[in-house]
Design an enzyme around this catalytic site. Sequence first.
Site, PDB file in Angstrom:
ATOM      1  N   SER A  45       0.837  -1.213   0.000  1.00  7.65           N
ATOM      2  CA  SER A  45       0.000   0.000   0.000  1.00  7.65           C
ATOM      3  C   SER A  45       0.865   1.255   0.000  1.00  7.65           C
ATOM      4  O   SER A  45       0.524   2.241  -0.647  1.00  7.65           O
ATOM      5  CB  SER A  45      -0.953  -0.004   1.187  1.00  7.65           C
ATOM      6  N   GLU A  46       2.000   1.228   0.727  1.00  4.50           N
ATOM      7  CA  GLU A  46       2.946   2.346   0.680  1.00  4.50           C
ATOM      8  C   GLU A  46       4.381   1.866   0.813  1.00  4.50           C
ATOM      9  O   GLU A  46       4.652   0.851   1.461  1.00  4.50           O
ATOM     10  CB  GLU A  46       2.667   3.377   1.793  1.00  4.50           C
ATOM     11  N   THR A  47       5.264   2.621   0.191  1.00  2.88           N
ATOM     12  CA  THR A  47       6.709   2.475   0.332  1.00  2.88           C
ATOM     13  C   THR A  47       7.267   3.841   0.703  1.00  2.88           C
ATOM     14  O   THR A  47       6.854   4.859   0.149  1.00  2.88           O
ATOM     15  CB  THR A  47       7.351   1.982  -0.977  1.00  2.88           C
ATOM     16  N   HIS A  76       0.683   4.937   8.620  1.00  3.28           N
ATOM     17  CA  HIS A  76       1.537   3.796   8.937  1.00  3.28           C
ATOM     18  C   HIS A  76       2.943   3.941   8.350  1.00  3.28           C
ATOM     19  O   HIS A  76       3.921   3.491   8.977  1.00  3.28           O
ATOM     20  CB  HIS A  76       0.843   2.465   8.572  1.00  3.28           C
TER      21      HIS A  76
END
Length: 301
Positions: A45-47, A76
């Site tokens: 979902s995110e990096t 997060h």
Amino acid sequence: MRLAYHLLDVFTETPLAGNPLAVVPEADGLDFSQMQAIAREFNLSETVFVLTPRDPLHTARLRIFTPTQELPFAGHPTIGAACLIALLRAPDMIGARPLGLALEEEIGPVACEVSCYKGSIRARFVAPQTPRILRDLTDKGKIAAALGLPVEDLGFDAHEPVVASAGLAFAFIPVAGRAALNRLAPKFANFGEVFGLERPACCVYSRETSDPAHHVQARVFVPGLGGNEDPATGSAACAFAAVACAFERPEDGEHTIVIEQGLAVGRPSLIALTMQVSGRQLVEASVGGACVRVGEGFLTI
């Protein structure tokens, strides 16, 4: 180019639970297109990419990418990056007292602190913008249809559907209980029209929880974000502070809400939302949670 990366699970003390995150801790040599391509390669979902801060008084600069776009702020990734930076740069200082960090994100500086509690590393950040309700959502028929629920499942006590933000906007939809949460059958194609958001994102929540010691159970949907349902969403938790204050009307002082998320996707998560209320108005919100490292390696690009 050889780049180190770390994999973490955020808002959990248990490996392979919470919300997974990739962090590239030395990313100064990367440009926008390379960061976006790496985020697409990880397909989480995110990096997060950690860079030298613009202001030398700050700890680091973060750039946060989904597989398809850059975000100005996200919860997060902030928690996970803060924990990793502390572990890599000052491991001996974490247990003595909370370690303060100032992280530059595209939205602006984000104040964080990292601590260790009973062997678990945790981080907390202050919402970069004071959470606020942007508008009401009044068409319950369309909302219910978009979520695959009957209209009578919507709402509880004084809670009504609204859009709120602490840097990223979410639609917040209260439902009667966990049974309604479990029955959700979202029609993602309808989200843009129903919620009126450029980045359609929806948090459906109930007061009924799996653990009676907790306060809220939530499911968060962001169409196009991997599997469409997010296991743990700190930016939504920040914005929820405005919702909680508007409908619960808490007395002045400090209040903490523990949010359960991720149960429906097999990645249980716990998010601690702390609100500071003065004059019956929300003056500050912060979000915290645990983090665990689950892997590391190198990219060769």
